[in-house]
Design a protein around this motif. Structure first.
Motif, mmCIF file in Angstrom:
data_model
loop_
_atom_site.group_PDB
_atom_site.id
_atom_site.type_symbol
_atom_site.label_atom_id
_atom_site.label_comp_id
_atom_site.label_asym_id
_atom_site.label_seq_id
_atom_site.Cartn_x
_atom_site.Cartn_y
_atom_site.Cartn_z
ATOM 1 N N GLY A 57 0.712 -1.254 0.083
ATOM 2 C CA GLY A 57 0.021 0.111 0.074
ATOM 3 C C GLY A 57 0.736 1.262 -0.138
ATOM 4 O O GLY A 57 0.224 2.484 0.030
ATOM 5 N N ARG A 58 2.135 1.317 -0.072
ATOM 6 C CA ARG A 58 2.910 2.402 -0.155
ATOM 7 C C ARG A 58 4.008 2.255 -1.396
ATOM 8 O O ARG A 58 4.277 1.189 -1.691
ATOM 9 N N PRO A 59 4.719 3.050 -1.641
ATOM 10 C CA PRO A 59 5.675 3.097 -2.660
ATOM 11 C C PRO A 59 6.665 1.998 -2.493
ATOM 12 O O PRO A 59 7.156 1.869 -0.920
ATOM 13 N N ALA A 60 7.230 0.867 -3.070
ATOM 14 C CA ALA A 60 8.131 0.083 -2.904
ATOM 15 C C ALA A 60 9.410 0.518 -2.920
ATOM 16 O O ALA A 60 9.987 1.492 -3.697
ATOM 17 N N THR A 61 10.345 -0.236 -2.294
ATOM 18 C CA THR A 61 11.722 0.043 -2.439
ATOM 19 C C THR A 61 12.419 -0.871 -3.254
ATOM 20 O O THR A 61 12.121 -1.608 -3.575
ATOM 21 N N ARG A 62 13.694 -0.277 -3.902
ATOM 22 C CA ARG A 62 14.390 -0.908 -4.845
ATOM 23 C C ARG A 62 14.423 -2.566 -4.253
ATOM 24 O O ARG A 62 14.460 -3.392 -5.062
ATOM 25 N N ALA A 63 14.927 -2.662 -3.004
ATOM 26 C CA ALA A 63 15.039 -4.033 -2.557
ATOM 27 C C ALA A 63 14.075 -4.802 -2.344
ATOM 28 O O ALA A 63 14.026 -6.019 -3.077
ATOM 29 N N GLU A 64 12.951 -4.206 -2.223
ATOM 30 C CA GLU A 64 11.598 -5.093 -2.542
ATOM 31 C C GLU A 64 10.891 -5.688 -3.652
ATOM 32 O O GLU A 64 11.065 -6.702 -3.973
ATOM 33 N N VAL A 65 11.400 -4.503 -4.655
ATOM 34 C CA VAL A 65 11.256 -4.918 -6.121
ATOM 35 C C VAL A 65 12.036 -6.083 -6.563
ATOM 36 O O VAL A 65 11.913 -7.034 -7.179
ATOM 37 N N TRP A 66 13.568 -5.520 -6.316
ATOM 38 C CA TRP A 66 14.520 -6.735 -6.535
ATOM 39 C C TRP A 66 14.712 -8.051 -5.933
ATOM 40 O O TRP A 66 14.426 -9.190 -6.658
ATOM 41 N N GLN A 67 13.955 -8.029 -4.628
ATOM 42 C CA GLN A 67 13.659 -9.376 -4.024
ATOM 43 C C GLN A 67 12.691 -10.316 -4.790
ATOM 44 O O GLN A 67 12.602 -11.474 -4.981
ATOM 45 N N SER A 68 11.680 -9.362 -5.227
ATOM 46 C CA SER A 68 10.525 -10.274 -6.066
ATOM 47 C C SER A 68 10.995 -10.705 -7.282
ATOM 48 O O SER A 68 10.731 -11.662 -7.844
ATOM 49 N N ILE A 69 11.911 -10.023 -7.987
ATOM 50 C CA ILE A 69 12.452 -10.259 -9.473
ATOM 51 C C ILE A 69 13.458 -11.650 -8.996
ATOM 52 O O ILE A 69 13.280 -12.435 -9.686
ATOM 53 N N GLU A 70 14.172 -11.518 -8.116
ATOM 54 C CA GLU A 70 15.212 -12.501 -7.547
ATOM 55 C C GLU A 70 14.340 -13.794 -7.512
ATOM 56 O O GLU A 70 14.681 -14.659 -7.833
#
Ligand SMILES: [Zn+2]
Length: 224
Positions: A168-181
């Motif tokens: 529900g809030r802007p995602a961090t780079r780490a969160e997006v990367w974790q999801s990609i990884e």
């Protein structure tokens, strides 16, 4: 869960969302939701809505006419493949969905498959069937429809902007990367089956997607 529902109700609704029908819990029912026996089933996409949206250039979420900008709500893996299984929305509507939709907004929410009418659970193409953890909103001015065996897919045009949300809030780079990884092994296995060219292509697509992730946090600011 009253606290969760209260949190969703606190999110300001775009005016077009306010025009949608309201379910018995008080939540707006997106245009794409199928009604079964007079009740909306949020897990089932309406095929009729899909056809109408594509044919008449309507928003997937609110059902009203789209402008020049087309916003696709997608998981990080779709940002790598540049393909989505759902048509575009208004940016405001996609943003609202990214914050309020339980499946998109909360990484640990599991899709309930119980009691789904037969043949309604599957998405076109080879969907990566897991909760993406972070939601991207890919805004573009164009897309192309790709016909596949079990439906249509939307090939995304070059992005004008890409923004990311998590919980529900802007995602961090780490969160997006974790999801990609965590999703990469699935794409890698698919590419391995196709051969070396597909693997090269996958690496190229990952490199292309990296600049679209949220920027690294500016550590100099917090140290100052
Ligand atoms: Zn809309």
């Amino acid at each position: 869960m009253p606290t969760l529902n209260a949190a969703i109700k606190d999110i300001e609704m775009p005016w077009r969302i306010k025009d949608l029908p309201i379910d018995e819990r008080g939540f707006p029912v997106p245009h794409f939701v199928e009604w079964i026996d007079g009740k909306p089933d949020f897990r089932v996409m309406s095929k009729r809505a899909m056809v109408a949206c594509v044919k008449h250039h309507l928003c997937w979420i609110c059902g009203q006419p789209l402008g020049r900008h087309l916003a696709f709500a997608l998981g990080p893996m779709c940002a790598i493949n540049r393909v989505n299984s759902e048509p575009p929305s208004h940016l405001e509507c996609a943003r609202y969905a990214a914050r309020a939709c339980p499946f998109l907004a909360r990484p640990h929410a599991k899709r309930r498959e119980v009691g789904l009418p037969e043949g309604t659970g599957a998405q076109a193409g080879i969907p990566i069937d897991r909760n993406p953890g972070a939601v991207g909103i890919w805004t573009t001015r164009s897309y192309r429809i790709i016909r596949v065996d079990n439906g249509d897919l939307f090939e995304l045009g070059n992005p004008v902007t890409v923004e990311w949300w998590a919980q529900g809030r802007p995602a961090t780079r780490a969160e997006v990367w974790q999801s990609i990884e965590s999703g990469l092994p699935i794409l890698r296995d698919m590419a391995l089956q196709e051969g070396p060219k597909a693997i090269d292509e996958l690496h190229q697509r990952i490199a292309q997607a990296m600049p679209l992730l949220p920027p690294e946090p500016d550590l100099t600011e917090t140290n100052a």
